[in-house]
Design a protein around this motif. Sequence first.
Motif, mmCIF file in Angstrom:
data_model
loop_
_atom_site.group_PDB
_atom_site.id
_atom_site.type_symbol
_atom_site.label_atom_id
_atom_site.label_comp_id
_atom_site.label_asym_id
_atom_site.label_seq_id
_atom_site.Cartn_x
_atom_site.Cartn_y
_atom_site.Cartn_z
ATOM 1 N N VAL A 126 0.834 -1.205 0.000
ATOM 2 C CA VAL A 126 0.000 0.000 0.000
ATOM 3 C C VAL A 126 0.866 1.251 0.000
ATOM 4 N N ALA A 127 0.477 2.230 -0.816
ATOM 5 C CA ALA A 127 1.079 3.562 -0.778
ATOM 6 C C ALA A 127 -0.035 4.548 -0.447
ATOM 7 N N LEU A 128 0.115 5.281 0.650
ATOM 8 C CA LEU A 128 -0.909 6.215 1.120
ATOM 9 C C LEU A 128 -0.312 7.610 1.237
ATOM 10 N N ILE A 129 -0.896 8.575 0.519
ATOM 11 C CA ILE A 129 -0.418 9.953 0.567
ATOM 12 C C ILE A 129 -1.607 10.881 0.771
ATOM 13 N N ALA A 130 -1.326 12.114 1.174
ATOM 14 C CA ALA A 130 -2.367 13.116 1.368
ATOM 15 C C ALA A 130 -1.960 14.407 0.667
ATOM 16 N N VAL A 131 -2.935 15.116 0.095
ATOM 17 C CA VAL A 131 -2.679 16.367 -0.611
ATOM 18 C C VAL A 131 -3.835 17.321 -0.325
ATOM 19 N N ALA A 313 -3.048 3.693 -2.958
ATOM 20 C CA ALA A 313 -2.856 2.709 -4.020
ATOM 21 C C ALA A 313 -2.538 1.361 -3.376
ATOM 22 N N VAL A 314 -3.252 0.331 -3.784
ATOM 23 C CA VAL A 314 -3.068 -1.010 -3.237
ATOM 24 C C VAL A 314 -2.801 -1.970 -4.392
ATOM 25 N N ILE A 315 -1.717 -2.722 -4.293
ATOM 26 C CA ILE A 315 -1.382 -3.718 -5.313
ATOM 27 C C ILE A 315 -1.308 -5.092 -4.652
ATOM 28 N N ARG A 316 -1.997 -6.050 -5.218
ATOM 29 C CA ARG A 316 -1.901 -7.432 -4.746
ATOM 30 C C ARG A 316 -0.722 -8.097 -5.453
ATOM 31 N N CYS A 317 0.189 -8.631 -4.667
ATOM 32 C CA CYS A 317 1.419 -9.180 -5.244
ATOM 33 C C CYS A 317 1.992 -10.256 -4.335
#
Length: 335
Positions: A126-131, A313-317
């Motif tokens: 998971v990549a988590l950002i705020a703007v 963004a969530v990627i299953r891997c």
Amino acid sequence: MSFSTGPRGRFYIRSLCTQIGGGASPELANSFAAARWGAEGLAISKAAVAALTSGDIGTPEATEYLNAVRERSVLGGLLGTRPVAFNRRMLARTNGAIGFWVGEAAPAPMLKAVLAGSTLKAKKVVALIAVTDEGMRAESPAVEAGLQADLETGCAGAIDQAFLDPSNAGSDTMPASVTHGAPIIAASSDAAADLKALVAAFAGDLSTSYLITDPSTATALAMVRGANGSFLFPDAGPRGGSVLGIPLLVSRHSPRDTAGGMLALVDASGIALAMDSIEISQSDQTSLAMADTPTSPATMVSLFQTGTTAMKAVIRCNFENQRVGGVAVLTGVDY
């Protein structure tokens, strides 16, 4: 089929911006997208009506974005990996295979393969950002480029780190690295001798193999000179290249410490890889723990109160080395 005229994967990011900038109203989304990207914005606003989730996987835009993320990781450069499905039982060979010379009319020896069952379960990075909302609505192309870079490199970096770190034995949430348990050779001051030892410890197929290291180590390899003063590895560099004809991949997440960098020799054909979906979602109606260790006490920030939007963004891997001797590692590389 619609794609952005910008870099690969940008259409997906612009769709996300349209959802946020235009709000829930299709009319406002149309106006926002058209004002920002002209004729292309109409196609973008239509793609942004529904939430961008894993349900969109298979669409050209989502597939394009997932490929852009994958290409930023080491996995994107490893051609010839074995694609597999999640949660499906596989057989992995745990011994090498070799035939026999047989005389005329002599019985042929049996070749017995040693197999082990294996299943790649779905795991996620998971990549988590705020703007801020003002930043999201700014018309500068740097906003879109920054969002795309942060989400892509965030996921790709986590994948590379898990894939390459020999100390990563795996857990319920993260797959074990392909270098974990692999033969390890301590580097000396002789680069040529070290590479010879690395190849000797390797039992994979060199025709489908890659060398992987960090940019600093790749640069050091490129600067190594022989006795006559010529460069030993003229095709290597901080952006990759090749060493002794073996393709060289570079990742800044390849392990490096005060003793030097790591050079891994990996047989791509022995790597089982499952990666089948990406989900990008956003919210401005929740509170976030503003910390990279959210399980510990952290300050909670209201996104609604601060006019901020979070994007995730969530990627299953998942991946696994299924070839005995298919990976070998050289550590402490500091030429």
